[in-house]
Scaffold this motif. Structure first.
Motif, PDB file in Angstrom:
ATOM      1  N   VAL A   1      27.119  -1.776  43.862  1.00 45.41           N
ATOM      2  CA  VAL A   1      27.869  -0.857  43.005  1.00 45.41           C
ATOM      3  C   VAL A   1      28.541   0.182  43.890  1.00 45.41           C
ATOM      4  CG1 VAL A   1      26.306  -1.171  41.028  1.00 45.41           C
ATOM      5  CG2 VAL A   1      25.931   0.738  42.607  1.00 45.41           C
ATOM      6  N   SER A   2      29.596   0.785  43.382  1.00 49.32           N
ATOM      7  CA  SER A   2      30.270   1.855  44.118  1.00 49.32           C
ATOM      8  C   SER A   2      29.518   3.167  43.915  1.00 49.32           C
ATOM      9  CB  SER A   2      31.712   2.004  43.627  1.00 49.32           C
ATOM     10  OG  SER A   2      31.720   2.504  42.300  1.00 49.32           O
ATOM     11  N   GLN A   3      29.798   4.152  44.763  1.00 50.64           N
ATOM     12  CA  GLN A   3      29.162   5.458  44.573  1.00 50.64           C
ATOM     13  C   GLN A   3      29.529   6.078  43.228  1.00 50.64           C
ATOM     14  OE1 GLN A   3      29.323   8.332  47.739  1.00 50.64           O
ATOM     15  NE2 GLN A   3      28.602   6.849  49.254  1.00 50.64           N
ATOM     16  N   PRO A   4      30.798   6.016  42.794  1.00 50.36           N
ATOM     17  CA  PRO A   4      31.106   6.552  41.459  1.00 50.36           C
ATOM     18  C   PRO A   4      30.331   5.833  40.343  1.00 50.36           C
ATOM     19  CG  PRO A   4      33.126   6.337  42.718  1.00 50.36           C
ATOM     20  CD  PRO A   4      32.030   5.682  43.521  1.00 50.36           C
ATOM     21  N   GLN A   5      30.145   4.516  40.466  1.00 51.36           N
ATOM     22  CA  GLN A   5      29.351   3.785  39.476  1.00 51.36           C
ATOM     23  C   GLN A   5      27.904   4.277  39.494  1.00 51.36           C
ATOM     24  OE1 GLN A   5      30.380  -0.154  41.007  1.00 51.36           O
ATOM     25  NE2 GLN A   5      30.982  -0.742  38.923  1.00 51.36           N
ATOM     26  N   ALA A   6      27.366   4.503  40.681  1.00 52.19           N
ATOM     27  CA  ALA A   6      25.988   4.974  40.803  1.00 52.19           C
ATOM     28  C   ALA A   6      25.821   6.337  40.145  1.00 52.19           C
ATOM     29  CB  ALA A   6      25.576   5.035  42.272  1.00 52.19           C
ATOM     30  N   VAL A   7      26.745   7.246  40.402  1.00 53.29           N
ATOM     31  CA  VAL A   7      26.668   8.586  39.807  1.00 53.29           C
ATOM     32  C   VAL A   7      26.800   8.494  38.287  1.00 53.29           C
ATOM     33  CG1 VAL A   7      27.854  10.821  39.647  1.00 53.29           C
ATOM     34  CG2 VAL A   7      27.421   9.789  41.887  1.00 53.29           C
ATOM     35  N   ASP A   8      27.693   7.627  37.802  1.00 50.93           N
ATOM     36  CA  ASP A   8      27.837   7.427  36.359  1.00 50.93           C
ATOM     37  C   ASP A   8      26.540   6.903  35.754  1.00 50.93           C
ATOM     38  OD1 ASP A   8      29.364   7.101  33.798  1.00 50.93           O
ATOM     39  OD2 ASP A   8      28.937   4.980  34.197  1.00 50.93           O
ATOM     40  N   MET A   9      25.913   5.928  36.405  1.00 50.11           N
ATOM     41  CA  MET A   9      24.644   5.396  35.892  1.00 50.11           C
ATOM     42  C   MET A   9      23.580   6.480  35.818  1.00 50.11           C
ATOM     43  SD  MET A   9      24.065   1.558  37.349  1.00 50.11           S
ATOM     44  CE  MET A   9      24.348   1.935  39.057  1.00 50.11           C
ATOM     45  N   VAL A  10      23.547   7.336  36.829  1.00 43.43           N
ATOM     46  CA  VAL A  10      22.568   8.428  36.831  1.00 43.43           C
ATOM     47  C   VAL A  10      22.812   9.336  35.633  1.00 43.43           C
ATOM     48  CG1 VAL A  10      21.881  10.531  38.056  1.00 43.43           C
ATOM     49  CG2 VAL A  10      22.082   8.356  39.301  1.00 43.43           C
TER      50      VAL A  10
ATOM     51  N   VAL B   1      24.346  11.393  44.938  1.00 38.42           N
ATOM     52  CA  VAL B   1      23.634  11.631  43.680  1.00 38.42           C
ATOM     53  C   VAL B   1      22.972  13.005  43.701  1.00 38.42           C
ATOM     54  CG1 VAL B   1      21.654  10.894  42.279  1.00 38.42           C
ATOM     55  CG2 VAL B   1      23.312   9.200  43.098  1.00 38.42           C
ATOM     56  N   VAL B   2      22.315  13.355  44.796  1.00 40.28           N
ATOM     57  CA  VAL B   2      21.653  14.660  44.897  1.00 40.28           C
ATOM     58  C   VAL B   2      22.674  15.781  44.749  1.00 40.28           C
ATOM     59  CG1 VAL B   2      20.420  16.221  46.463  1.00 40.28           C
ATOM     60  CG2 VAL B   2      19.656  13.858  46.210  1.00 40.28           C
ATOM     61  N   LYS B   3      23.788  15.669  45.449  1.00 45.05           N
ATOM     62  CA  LYS B   3      24.840  16.689  45.357  1.00 45.05           C
ATOM     63  C   LYS B   3      25.315  16.826  43.907  1.00 45.05           C
ATOM     64  CE  LYS B   3      29.351  17.910  47.254  1.00 45.05           C
ATOM     65  NZ  LYS B   3      30.441  17.507  48.156  1.00 45.05           N
TER      66      LYS B   3
ATOM     67  N   LEU C   1      16.225  -1.892  37.059  1.00 48.54           N
ATOM     68  CA  LEU C   1      17.293  -2.172  38.013  1.00 48.54           C
ATOM     69  C   LEU C   1      18.584  -2.275  37.214  1.00 48.54           C
ATOM     70  CD1 LEU C   1      18.610  -3.052  40.650  1.00 48.54           C
ATOM     71  CD2 LEU C   1      17.662  -5.339  40.277  1.00 48.54           C
ATOM     72  N   CYS C   2      19.524  -1.395  37.494  1.00 47.96           N
ATOM     73  CA  CYS C   2      20.763  -1.328  36.708  1.00 47.96           C
ATOM     74  C   CYS C   2      21.981  -1.395  37.622  1.00 47.96           C
ATOM     75  CB  CYS C   2      20.812  -0.034  35.911  1.00 47.96           C
ATOM     76  SG  CYS C   2      19.448   0.155  34.742  1.00 47.96           S
ATOM     77  N   TRP C   3      23.031  -2.017  37.113  1.00 50.70           N
ATOM     78  CA  TRP C   3      24.275  -2.089  37.885  1.00 50.70           C
ATOM     79  C   TRP C   3      25.484  -1.676  37.056  1.00 50.70           C
ATOM     80  CZ3 TRP C   3      20.898  -5.913  36.810  1.00 50.70           C
ATOM     81  CH2 TRP C   3      21.295  -6.893  35.924  1.00 50.70           C
ATOM     82  N   THR C   4      25.251  -1.243  35.813  1.00 52.41           N
ATOM     83  CA  THR C   4      26.312  -0.664  34.993  1.00 52.41           C
ATOM     84  C   THR C   4      25.721   0.473  34.169  1.00 52.41           C
ATOM     85  OG1 THR C   4      25.961  -2.027  33.007  1.00 52.41           O
ATOM     86  CG2 THR C   4      27.430  -2.938  34.718  1.00 52.41           C
TER      87      THR C   4
ATOM     88  N   ILE D   1      13.698  11.563  43.729  1.00 54.06           N
ATOM     89  CA  ILE D   1      14.594  10.534  44.261  1.00 54.06           C
ATOM     90  C   ILE D   1      14.095  10.056  45.617  1.00 54.06           C
ATOM     91  CG2 ILE D   1      16.185  12.179  45.364  1.00 54.06           C
ATOM     92  CD1 ILE D   1      18.492  10.323  44.341  1.00 54.06           C
ATOM     93  N   GLY D   2      14.259   8.758  45.844  1.00 47.60           N
ATOM     94  CA  GLY D   2      13.881   8.169  47.124  1.00 47.60           C
ATOM     95  C   GLY D   2      14.778   6.984  47.415  1.00 47.60           C
ATOM     96  N   ASN D   3      14.894   6.655  48.681  1.00 51.83           N
ATOM     97  CA  ASN D   3      15.808   5.587  49.095  1.00 51.83           C
ATOM     98  C   ASN D   3      15.418   5.041  50.459  1.00 51.83           C
ATOM     99  OD1 ASN D   3      16.929   8.388  49.874  1.00 51.83           O
ATOM    100  ND2 ASN D   3      17.874   7.011  51.364  1.00 51.83           N
ATOM    101  N   ASP D   4      15.948   3.847  50.738  1.00 50.51           N
ATOM    102  CA  ASP D   4      15.839   3.323  52.093  1.00 50.51           C
ATOM    103  C   ASP D   4      17.165   3.574  52.802  1.00 50.51           C
ATOM    104  OD1 ASP D   4      17.620   1.335  51.288  1.00 50.51           O
ATOM    105  OD2 ASP D   4      16.237  -0.324  51.637  1.00 50.51           O
ATOM    106  N   HIS D   5      17.303   3.018  53.995  1.00 53.94           N
ATOM    107  CA  HIS D   5      18.491   3.239  54.820  1.00 53.94           C
ATOM    108  C   HIS D   5      19.784   2.789  54.147  1.00 53.94           C
ATOM    109  CE1 HIS D   5      16.637  -0.645  55.698  1.00 53.94           C
ATOM    110  NE2 HIS D   5      17.866  -1.103  55.877  1.00 53.94           N
ATOM    111  N   ALA D   6      19.729   1.745  53.321  1.00 51.06           N
ATOM    112  CA  ALA D   6      20.923   1.253  52.636  1.00 51.06           C
ATOM    113  C   ALA D   6      21.384   2.212  51.541  1.00 51.06           C
ATOM    114  CB  ALA D   6      20.673  -0.129  52.040  1.00 51.06           C
ATOM    115  N   GLY D   7      20.511   3.090  51.102  1.00 50.34           N
ATOM    116  CA  GLY D   7      20.844   3.988  50.004  1.00 50.34           C
ATOM    117  C   GLY D   7      21.076   5.430  50.381  1.00 50.34           C
ATOM    118  N   THR D   8      21.058   5.755  51.674  1.00 49.84           N
ATOM    119  CA  THR D   8      21.148   7.156  52.093  1.00 49.84           C
ATOM    120  C   THR D   8      22.431   7.831  51.628  1.00 49.84           C
ATOM    121  OG1 THR D   8      19.716   6.759  53.987  1.00 49.84           O
ATOM    122  CG2 THR D   8      21.069   8.739  54.065  1.00 49.84           C
ATOM    123  N   GLU D   9      23.573   7.208  51.851  1.00 46.66           N
ATOM    124  CA  GLU D   9      24.842   7.829  51.451  1.00 46.66           C
ATOM    125  C   GLU D   9      24.911   7.989  49.932  1.00 46.66           C
ATOM    126  OE1 GLU D   9      28.291   5.990  53.189  1.00 46.66           O
ATOM    127  OE2 GLU D   9      27.340   5.890  55.164  1.00 46.66           O
ATOM    128  N   TYR D  10      24.430   6.986  49.207  1.00 52.15           N
ATOM    129  CA  TYR D  10      24.426   7.064  47.747  1.00 52.15           C
ATOM    130  C   TYR D  10      23.493   8.176  47.279  1.00 52.15           C
ATOM    131  CZ  TYR D  10      27.112   2.779  47.112  1.00 52.15           C
ATOM    132  OH  TYR D  10      28.105   1.849  47.086  1.00 52.15           O
TER     133      TYR D  10
END
Length: 142
Positions: free
Chosen positions: A111-120, A18-20, A85-88, A5-14
């Motif tokens: 997307v919201s964090q719950p949406q991101a975790v669901d996509m993962v 996801v890691v947790k 690139l996915c948003w659902t 997994i990798g991210n920029d500053h906009a994705g740190t909280e997400y």
């Protein structure tokens, strides 16, 4: 299962969420950061994920930036990478089933964090269908 997994500053909280989530399921995660909200250049964190997937060091990759576009474009420059690139969750499912995507790109600002975790979860738990889709995937240059 092992995920890069990798991210920029906009994705740190997400990314942290996801890691947790993944670690709570016993999934090994290689975190290429960033771990800060200070501005960084997404390619510096996407290339290591794409390298991990490309070299077979992990099963799949996840990248997160503001729009998901820059990260996805960067990953797709690597041989053998099919970054979606996915948003659902439905798009993530189809990316795996029909395109054999091996990296999921998440647009943190859309997307919201719950949406991101669901996509993962959907991405990691969906298999490539092969069959009629294989001939299409085979036409993607490597």
């Amino acid at each position: 299962m092992k995920i890069s997994i990798g991210n920029d500053h906009a994705g740190t909280e997400y990314k942290n969420a996801v890691v947790k989530h993944l670690e709570s399921k016993g999934i090994e995660v290689i975190n290429h950061g960033t771990n800060s909200v200070d501005s960084v250049d997404y390619p510096d964190f996407v290339h290591p994920v794409a390298n991990d997937v490309e070299n077979g060091n992990v099963d799949l990759g996840i990248i997160i930036c503001g729009s998901g576009n820059g990260a996805s474009m960067t990953a797709n420059k690597h041989q053998g990478i099919r970054c979606a690139l996915c948003w659902t969750g439905e798009i993530a499912k189809l990316a795996r089933e029909h395109n054999n995507a091996n990296i999921l790109s998440i647009p943190a600002r859309f997307v919201s964090q719950p949406q991101a975790v669901d996509m993962v979860d959907v991405f990691l738990n969906t298999a490539f269908e092969g069959g009629r889709h294989q001939k299409r995937v085979d036409k993607i240059p490597v």
